[in-house]
Design a protein around this motif. Structure first.
Motif, PDB file in Angstrom:
ATOM      1  N   THR A  90     -18.373  51.099  31.692  1.00 31.87           N
ATOM      2  CA  THR A  90     -18.530  51.823  30.427  1.00 31.87           C
ATOM      3  C   THR A  90     -17.606  51.239  29.368  1.00 31.87           C
ATOM      4  N   ARG A 184     -23.981  54.630  27.298  1.00 27.28           N
ATOM      5  CA  ARG A 184     -23.007  54.517  28.385  1.00 27.28           C
ATOM      6  C   ARG A 184     -23.256  55.580  29.449  1.00 27.28           C
ATOM      7  N   ALA A 185     -23.515  56.816  29.013  1.00 27.12           N
ATOM      8  CA  ALA A 185     -23.764  57.906  29.953  1.00 27.12           C
ATOM      9  C   ALA A 185     -25.025  57.641  30.778  1.00 27.12           C
ATOM     10  N   GLY A 189     -24.954  57.161  34.700  1.00 21.63           N
ATOM     11  CA  GLY A 189     -25.738  58.100  35.501  1.00 21.63           C
ATOM     12  C   GLY A 189     -26.717  57.417  36.436  1.00 21.63           C
TER      13      GLY A 189
END
Length: 194
Positions: A90, A184-185, A189
């Motif tokens: 990230t 990024r999430a 994930g």
């Protein structure tokens, strides 16, 4: 050891490159003139072709310099396949799309797509660099089942470029920080945990 004249010439060249990069990012290549670059850099208009030969030569030098900055800013891209590796991934995405050159690359992309564009080859190199760096980070993480790291790197770089393009067109409607955080999430994930 460089002479004072060589040092001054190098400083002038860097001032011109910086000014041209800022103007190309803000106005595009076609809309930027030598007069604009001279005014922004504080260097005489006649010095620009002396250093770069032509406007196209200046553009190619700006792109080459920008690509060098991207390479230097991104580091080697290695990372362990652990939770720390995911955190580094990230951070890598932040570094990849927070480069000051990103706006320049997105602004000039359309010009790179034109037939016989003098910057087409540079864009191939820019995208190769971004994908290769992203792939090296992904190689340090557990693989995503059924998805190659090459394909995921293409998707991540494409998403980042797309976010920047939307932001450039409508900065009042696209919050770049939140959009990149969402990317990024999404990537975090998707990645399997070890």
């Amino acid at each position: 050891m460089a002479t004072r004249r060589e040092q001054t010439s190098g400083e002038s060249r860097e001032l011109i490159l910086t000014a041209a990069a800022e103007l190309f990012a803000a106005k595009g290549y076609r809309q930027t003139t030598f007069a604009d670059v001279a005014e922004r850099s504080g260097i005489s208009r006649g010095s620009i072709p002396w250093h770069f030969g032509s406007k196209e030569g200046l553009l190619l030098a700006v792109l080459e310099s920008s690509l060098d900055l991207v390479r230097a800013g991104l580091g080697d891209g290695s990372g362990p396949s652990t939770e720390a590796g995911l955190d580094r991934m990230t951070a890598h995405l932040d570094a990849l799309f927070a480069q000051p050159t990103t706006k320049l690359f997105v602004t000039l992309l359309v010009e790179a797509l034109e037939p016989d564009s003098p910057i087409h080859g540079r864009y191939v190199a820019i995208h190769d660099t971004l994908r290769d760096h992203c792939k090296r980070w992904l190689d340090g993480l557990p693989p995503l089942p059924g998805v190659s790291t090459e394909a995921l790197a293409v998707a991540i770089v494409g998403a980042g470029i797309g976010i920047h393009a939307q932001w450039l067109v409508a900065p009042d409607r696209v919050h770049i920080g939140q959009s990149l955080a969402a990317l990024r999430a999404l990537v975090a994930g998707l990645m399997p945990r070890t």
